[in-house]
Write a protein that holds these residues in place. Structure first.
Motif, PDB file in Angstrom:
ATOM      1  N   PRO A 124       0.825  -1.215   0.000  1.00  0.00           N
ATOM      2  CA  PRO A 124       0.000   0.000   0.000  1.00  0.00           C
ATOM      3  C   PRO A 124       0.856   1.261   0.000  1.00  0.00           C
ATOM      4  O   PRO A 124       1.804   1.390   0.784  1.00  0.00           O
ATOM      5  N   ILE A 125       0.547   2.170  -0.898  1.00  0.00           N
ATOM      6  CA  ILE A 125       1.303   3.410  -1.051  1.00  0.00           C
ATOM      7  C   ILE A 125       0.658   4.470  -0.166  1.00  0.00           C
ATOM      8  O   ILE A 125      -0.467   4.906  -0.423  1.00  0.00           O
ATOM      9  N   GLN A 126       1.369   4.853   0.886  1.00  0.00           N
ATOM     10  CA  GLN A 126       0.851   5.874   1.790  1.00  0.00           C
ATOM     11  C   GLN A 126       1.020   7.273   1.209  1.00  0.00           C
ATOM     12  O   GLN A 126       0.129   8.109   1.313  1.00  0.00           O
ATOM     13  N   GLN A 127       2.174   7.531   0.600  1.00  0.00           N
ATOM     14  CA  GLN A 127       2.453   8.838   0.024  1.00  0.00           C
ATOM     15  C   GLN A 127       3.010   8.623  -1.382  1.00  0.00           C
ATOM     16  O   GLN A 127       4.193   8.349  -1.558  1.00  0.00           O
ATOM     17  N   PRO A 128       2.187   8.726  -2.409  1.00  0.00           N
ATOM     18  CA  PRO A 128       2.676   8.445  -3.762  1.00  0.00           C
ATOM     19  C   PRO A 128       3.702   9.487  -4.215  1.00  0.00           C
ATOM     20  O   PRO A 128       3.617  10.665  -3.881  1.00  0.00           O
TER      21      PRO A 128
END
Length: 431
Positions: free
Chosen positions: A407-411
């Motif tokens: 999961p990408i928290q901050q792209p």
């Protein structure tokens, strides 16, 4: 209060035999009392014996006010609930539609102005016709019919391009990826098609048979013990590695200390005659360099000639190679469509194949086991556990529908570089 009415009586006499005396000596006070009670019940609302149970009894759904107050003292409600529970004493705004302001002439009810000139009933009828009515809700997903729209089959209309913009590249057609027509491969070892809803084990029941539950408990216990052993083994290896790093660091500090003492006139054991007598590599002569260069050129030339011979042989049998590639492609398609290995009855989704899809690890499934102190003999006492969303998402990952991703928290923002092309110079001046 008025005295109760009684039946008329004569003076008491010792005895009078005859029919006339019988009528006057009959006691009807009980009948009169019953009739009086019936009249009072009718006045107060009706005869009680003739009423139904619903009229005589009520179900208390509000609860006791004193009990609620004592409960509120111990359990103070949240501030959000208090704010939502506030009610204003000002009456709300009336949302009913007001009558239109007219010129004073009252029109008949059949000529009332309707919103948009269409009644609500007619509007609902037209809306059902426009949206398909009940047929739309029944046929939301059609699995047996061909799709009406193919996003990959769009054909770009070719338009005549201006001669002044002939240097621009023509738009390329949209092509579907090759993997779109391939069936997904499950990550479970020993099968290519894992079911969407796996058959649960008998030991996972809320009230299982003791043999099945004991077998499942033993298996899960052995797995946990093995995982704990692996964790301890890795911890010991990590501690050993850190100890070696610390020892090497101390040894390096000792060497540096001895090197510093050598400046003061002392030599360490690492610096002696052997280090001084060690022969340094000599430089190559020009003849040796030319010889190595000629050898590399000869190797490069021989490799190039071998590649050219191989290319010429492939060009001679290009048709044979094309037939072989077509046969392999058809065999692969048949294997993907018909040769898929079904999942066995006891397939475990925790035993995965060696080559996984993607570079990230698959999340571990939740432990579906009831411990001895959690066993219940009734379904009402069973506590709901687990998360259906997580189970479905992991099942999609196991079946190979999507790849495992982190999961990408901050792209991260895409880094773009702008370059000036020289194609604007490729033009010709009309004469």
């Amino acid at each position: 209060m008025a005295p109760a009415a009684e039946a008329p009586q004569q003076y008491k006499q010792p005895s009078r035999k005859g029919k006339r005396a019988w009528r006057k000596n009959v006691d009807v006070s009980e009948i009169e009392a019953g009739l009086e009670n019936a009249r009072e019940e009718i006045i107060s609302g009706g005869i009680i014996a003739e009423k139904t149970s619903d009229a005589l009894f009520t179900v208390d759904t509000t609860g006791s006010g004193s009990t609620q107050k004592s409960y509120n003292k111990l359990h103070k409600p949240l501030k959000a609930d208090q704010i939502l529970g506030l009610r204003s004493a000002v009456p709300p705004v009336d949302s009913h539609k007001r009558a239109r302001v007219t010129n004073g002439i009252i029109e008949p009810s059949s000529k009332r102005q309707k919103s948009g000139g269409v009644s609500h009933k007619e509007y609902q009828r037209l809306r059902r016709i426009a949206y398909g009515g009940e047929t739309v809700s029944k046929d939301i997903i059609k699995t047996d019919a061909a799709p009406d729209h193919d996003p990959w089959g769009l054909v770009i209309a070719e338009t005549e391009q201006d001669s002044t913009f002939s240097y621009l590249e023509k738009p390329k057609p949209i092509r579907a990826p090759r993997t779109l027509k391939q069936a997904p491969i499950s990550l479970v070892a020993g099968t290519d098609a894992f079911p969407a809803v796996a058959k649960p084990k008998a030991g996972n029941s809320y009230n299982p048979v003791f043999q099945d539950w004991d077998r499942l408990l033993t298996e899960e216990g052995e797995k946990e013990v093995e995982a704990e052993r692996k964790r301890r083994r890795e911890a010991e290896l990590e501690a050993d590695r850190l100890n070696r790093i610390a020892a090497a660091q101390e040894e390096r500090d000792d060497i540096q200390t001895e090197d510093e003492s050598a400046w003061e006139g002392f030599e360490s054991e690492f610096e002696g005659a052997e280090w001084l007598k060690k022969r340094r590599p000599e430089r190559k002569t020009p003849a040796e360099r030319n010889k190595a260069k000629r050898r590399k050129d000869a190797e490069r030339r021989s490799k190039w000639d071998l590649q050219r011979k191989k290319t010429a042989q492939q060009a001679q049998r290009i048709k044979e190679i094309a037939r072989t590639v077509d046969a392999e492609t058809k065999a692969r398609e048949i294997a993907n469509s018909k040769g898929r290995v079904p999942a066995p009855a006891e397939a475990d989704d925790r035993i995965l194949r060696r080559r996984k899809l993607g570079k990230h690890f698959l999340p571990e499934p939740s432990l579906e086991l009831v411990l001895p102190d959690e066993l219940q003999d009734s379904l009402r006492l069973l506590k709901p556990e687990g998360n259906l969303l997580k189970d479905r998402f992991r099942n999609i990952l196991v079946r190979g529908k999507i790849e495992t991703r982190k999961p990408i928290q901050q792209p991260k923002k895409a880094r773009r570089t702008f370059t000036e092309k020289w194609t604007y110079k490729d033009f010709q001046i009309a004469t």
